[in-house]
Design a protein around this motif. Structure first.
Motif, PDB file in Angstrom:
ATOM      1  N   TYR A 310       0.865  -1.180   0.000  1.00 23.22           N
ATOM      2  CA  TYR A 310       0.000   0.000   0.000  1.00 23.22           C
ATOM      3  C   TYR A 310       0.899   1.227   0.000  1.00 23.22           C
ATOM      4  O   TYR A 310       1.784   1.324   0.840  1.00 23.22           O
ATOM      5  CB  TYR A 310      -0.860   0.029   1.264  1.00 23.22           C
ATOM      6  CG  TYR A 310      -1.895  -1.051   1.330  1.00 23.22           C
ATOM      7  CD1 TYR A 310      -3.110  -0.907   0.674  1.00 23.22           C
ATOM      8  CD2 TYR A 310      -1.663  -2.217   2.057  1.00 23.22           C
ATOM      9  CE1 TYR A 310      -4.069  -1.902   0.745  1.00 23.22           C
ATOM     10  CE2 TYR A 310      -2.613  -3.221   2.128  1.00 23.22           C
ATOM     11  CZ  TYR A 310      -3.821  -3.054   1.469  1.00 23.22           C
ATOM     12  OH  TYR A 310      -4.764  -4.034   1.538  1.00 23.22           O
ATOM     13  N   ALA A 334       2.636  -5.473   1.887  1.00 22.41           N
ATOM     14  CA  ALA A 334       1.545  -6.175   2.549  1.00 22.41           C
ATOM     15  C   ALA A 334       1.518  -7.637   2.103  1.00 22.41           C
ATOM     16  O   ALA A 334       1.064  -8.506   2.831  1.00 22.41           O
ATOM     17  CB  ALA A 334       0.220  -5.498   2.224  1.00 22.41           C
ATOM     18  N   GLY A 355      -3.515  -9.214  10.314  1.00 28.31           N
ATOM     19  CA  GLY A 355      -2.460  -8.410   9.689  1.00 28.31           C
ATOM     20  C   GLY A 355      -1.582  -9.229   8.765  1.00 28.31           C
ATOM     21  O   GLY A 355      -0.621  -8.734   8.192  1.00 28.31           O
ATOM     22  N   GLY A 357      -2.321 -10.425   5.845  1.00 29.54           N
ATOM     23  CA  GLY A 357      -2.488 -10.123   4.427  1.00 29.54           C
ATOM     24  C   GLY A 357      -3.673 -10.823   3.791  1.00 29.54           C
ATOM     25  O   GLY A 357      -3.840 -10.774   2.572  1.00 29.54           O
ATOM     26  N   LYS A 358      -4.524 -11.430   4.596  1.00 26.37           N
ATOM     27  CA  LYS A 358      -5.667 -12.177   4.049  1.00 26.37           C
ATOM     28  C   LYS A 358      -6.628 -11.249   3.297  1.00 26.37           C
ATOM     29  O   LYS A 358      -7.025 -11.527   2.168  1.00 26.37           O
ATOM     30  CB  LYS A 358      -6.418 -12.911   5.178  1.00 26.37           C
ATOM     31  CG  LYS A 358      -5.530 -13.843   6.001  1.00 26.37           C
ATOM     32  CD  LYS A 358      -6.299 -14.578   7.071  1.00 26.37           C
ATOM     33  CE  LYS A 358      -6.833 -13.686   8.187  1.00 26.37           C
ATOM     34  NZ  LYS A 358      -5.775 -13.015   8.990  1.00 26.37           N
ATOM     35  N   TYR A 369      -7.236  -3.397  -6.197  1.00 22.69           N
ATOM     36  CA  TYR A 369      -5.862  -2.957  -6.427  1.00 22.69           C
ATOM     37  C   TYR A 369      -5.238  -3.931  -7.415  1.00 22.69           C
ATOM     38  O   TYR A 369      -5.700  -5.048  -7.544  1.00 22.69           O
ATOM     39  CB  TYR A 369      -5.032  -3.014  -5.139  1.00 22.69           C
ATOM     40  CG  TYR A 369      -5.625  -2.317  -3.940  1.00 22.69           C
ATOM     41  CD1 TYR A 369      -5.624  -0.927  -3.862  1.00 22.69           C
ATOM     42  CD2 TYR A 369      -6.162  -3.042  -2.882  1.00 22.69           C
ATOM     43  CE1 TYR A 369      -6.157  -0.282  -2.753  1.00 22.69           C
ATOM     44  CE2 TYR A 369      -6.686  -2.396  -1.769  1.00 22.69           C
ATOM     45  CZ  TYR A 369      -6.692  -1.025  -1.715  1.00 22.69           C
ATOM     46  OH  TYR A 369      -7.204  -0.382  -0.625  1.00 22.69           O
TER      47      TYR A 369
END
Ligand code: ADP
Length: 570
Positions: A310, A334, A355, A357-358, A369
């Motif tokens: 990100y 990420a 946190g 990355g799922k 994205y």
């Protein structure tokens, strides 16, 4: 002219017919000049409003194309303010300016010709004052521009503040933390800033007017001084001098008006800059010109060495910095080197610490994205080669936080598929175990769910969102299972509804429930943005890695309580 004819012709000749005609002509003249005024106003208003209309539509369409980066980095009130306040601010200038410029320039030219033909020497003296109009206008224009930017900025932050505080979630926070007074003070200070800036903007124009008035008073003074000298030398008659001085005001008035239009335009330019700042933003998820429009899919998804990070929020608003250098990205990745496969019709569970990355993985599938490294394919084609809109038609998404519009349940459901019939809608709700509840409401499907669905309980909202996804009937389903514990009945109803939804679809699930994990064809374990392990439950457990650890922590107790066997050696 009519009056002259009445006095000189009609009355002396005692011609009643001519008298009536001329009196009538006077009335007709008033009516027609009034009508011309209305016509002119209507044309300028239409032209101005059409500019606003086009600008606003263009802005809205453009913002729709922005990726999630933009929305996660911008306060929604700020966006609303640019579409509303800024576009409105342009309107005043857009409507009045063209007419004002045209009229004043015409007046200026006509008066100049008249003056020069009367006395060119005097005219040169009169024109000497003109450059003096320029500098003050430029300075005031600059000030006005800065003020306009500041005004629009404070207005935007006022709106952003309101948008957060006067929304259900924000209102709950304000009340529970007792920050009402402090928020009111904060609101009042921003509001005062808007007030002061607007006062300044209004007054600064008047200062310009004052300065220019002084300069235009200097013109006649010079004329009487130099013209007086010409009269003494018998080069000019006193009558002509007075007439000349009188004409001079006709020269300065349009000049002053043009100066004030210039200052208005400067304010407008400041606002335009803010609007174009948004229009110039390049959407970072773009369709290629030859993007393939996927009509059908088996749902075969492959992640091949996918890396993603990100960007820092400040970066998002620098359009020319579109391509960040790898160094700027890698320190905050990420996802790194994520590879796994979802076969057609397979059910894949993503598990791992928070946190890990799922969520990011699930956002890359519908191209919220695009990855920075590696690629994701659907039926063997890189997602970046596919048309976004067509791709998303095949994907359904049920997230933890169910977002509903402030509209009826029916409208919220049909948003997924506007052409669905009543019976299709009811079938979807039956399958999602929510029909009976909706039917029991006084207004049934026409019940308005309230701001962001706050009128419904968490479990009810989830089932509405499952029904919405069922109605869309996608081949690929992305599900972020709720972590919050609902009561057993709700839980059971949702579980049944989800089974309906998952049946026969390729699915990617961020799994929190044991049953979901055990029922998956494949489990992908993620931590720190990497795939740590993947396989079926028994295989993963046997490897005694992170998965076994997580499983122990979360579920071993549950299994024990249920009298089930604890995994061997765990
Ligand atoms: P999980 O779903 O496994 O809990 P996420 O995919 O949400 O993990 O997050 C992965 C990492 O990306 C986290 O370190 C998180 O802080 C970061 N992250 C998530 N969303 C954003 C965002 N919009 N901007 C910047 N960083 C983000």
């Amino acid at each position: 002219f009519c009056v002259a004819l009445i006095l000189d012709r009609a009355i002396p000749q005692a011609d009643m017919g001519l008298l009536g005609l001329l009196a009538g002509a006077m009335v007709a003249l008033a009516v027609s000049s009034g009508l011309i005024g209305v016509l002119q106003q209507s044309l300028t208003a239409k032209a101005g409003q059409n500019i606003i209309f086009d600008l606003r539509n263009e802005l809205y369409r453009h913002l729709q194309r922005m990726s999630l980066h933009f929305y996660t980095a911008t306060r929604s009130g700020e966006i609303v303010s640019r579409i509303n306040n800024d576009v409105n601010a342009v309107q005043g200038v857009a409507t009045g300016t063209i007419v004002a410029i045209a009229g004043n320039v015409a007046g200026l030219v006509a008066t100049s010709i008249a003056l020069f033909s009367m006395n060119w020497k005097l005219s040169l003296v009169a024109v000497m004052v003109v450059p003096a109009f320029y500098l003050p206008s430029k300075i005031v224009g600059g000030i006005r521009r800065r003020l306009a930017t500041e005004t629009q900025e404070s207005q935007a932050s006022l709106l952003a503040f309101l948008n957060e505080r006067l929304h259900v979630g924000g209102a709950i926070l304000t009340k529970i933390f007792g920050q009402g007074q402090a928020d009111a003070r904060s609101f009042s200070s921003t509001s005062a800033r808007v007030r002061d800036l607007n006062v300044k903007q209004a007054v600064v124009g008047r200062w310009l007017f004052m300065i220019l008035s002084v300069f235009s008073a200097m013109g006649p003074a010079l004329i009487y001084w130099y013209g007086g000298y010409q009269v003494i030398r018998d080069e000019l008659t006193p009558g002509l001098l007075v007439a000349f001085a009188a004409l001079l005001t006709l020269l300065y008035r349009p000049l002053m008006q043009l100066a004030s239009v210039y200052v208005d335009i400067q304010a407008c330019v400041a606002v335009f800059e803010r609007i174009f700042e948004y229009l110039d933003l390049e959407p970072d998820v773009r369709d290629k010109p030859e993007a393939a429009r996927l009509e059908r899919t088996t749902g075969h998804i492959v992640f091949e060495g996918v890396g993603f990070s990100y960007p820092a929020p400040s970066r998002i608003f620098v359009p020319e910095d579109d391509a960040l250098t790898p160094a700027e990205r890698t320190d905050q990745f990420a996802l790194r080197d994520v590879s796994f496969e979802i076969a057609p019709g397979q059910r894949v569970a993503l598990v791992g610490p928070s946190g890990g990355g799922k969520t990011t993985v699930t956002y890359l599938v519908p191209r919220f994205y695009d990855p920075d490294a590696g690629r994701i394919t659907l039926d063997g084609r890189d997602l970046r080669d596919l048309d976004q809109e067509k791709l998303r038609r095949h994907i359904g998404m049920v997230t933890q936080e169910t977002f509903l519009f402030h509209a009826s349940i029916r409208e919220n459901l049909l948003y997924a598929r506007p052409d669905a019939s009543e019976s299709q809608m009811v079938d979807a709700c039956r399958a999602a175990n929510i029909h009976d509840f909706i039917a029991s409401l006084p207004d049934g499907y026409d019940t308005v769910v309230g701001e962001r669905g706050f009128r419904l309980s968490g479990g009810e909202k989830q089932r509405v969102s499952i029904a919405r996804a069922l109605l869309k009937d996608p081949s690929i389903l992305i599900l972020d299972e709720a972590t919050s514990n609902l009561d057993a009945t709700s839980e059971y109803l949702i579980q049944l509804a989800l089974e309906q939804l998952l049946r026969g679809r390729t699915s990617l699930i961020i799994a929190h429930r044991l049953s979901t994990i055990l029922n998956s064809d494949k489990i992908v374990v993620m931590a720190d943005g990497r795939v740590v392990d993947q396989g079926r439950h028994e295989q993963l457990l046997a490897r005694r890695g992170l998965y076994a650890e997580l499983f122990e922590q979360q579920f071993a107790k549950v299994l024990e309580l249920n009298g089930a066997q604890r995994p061997q050696n765990a």
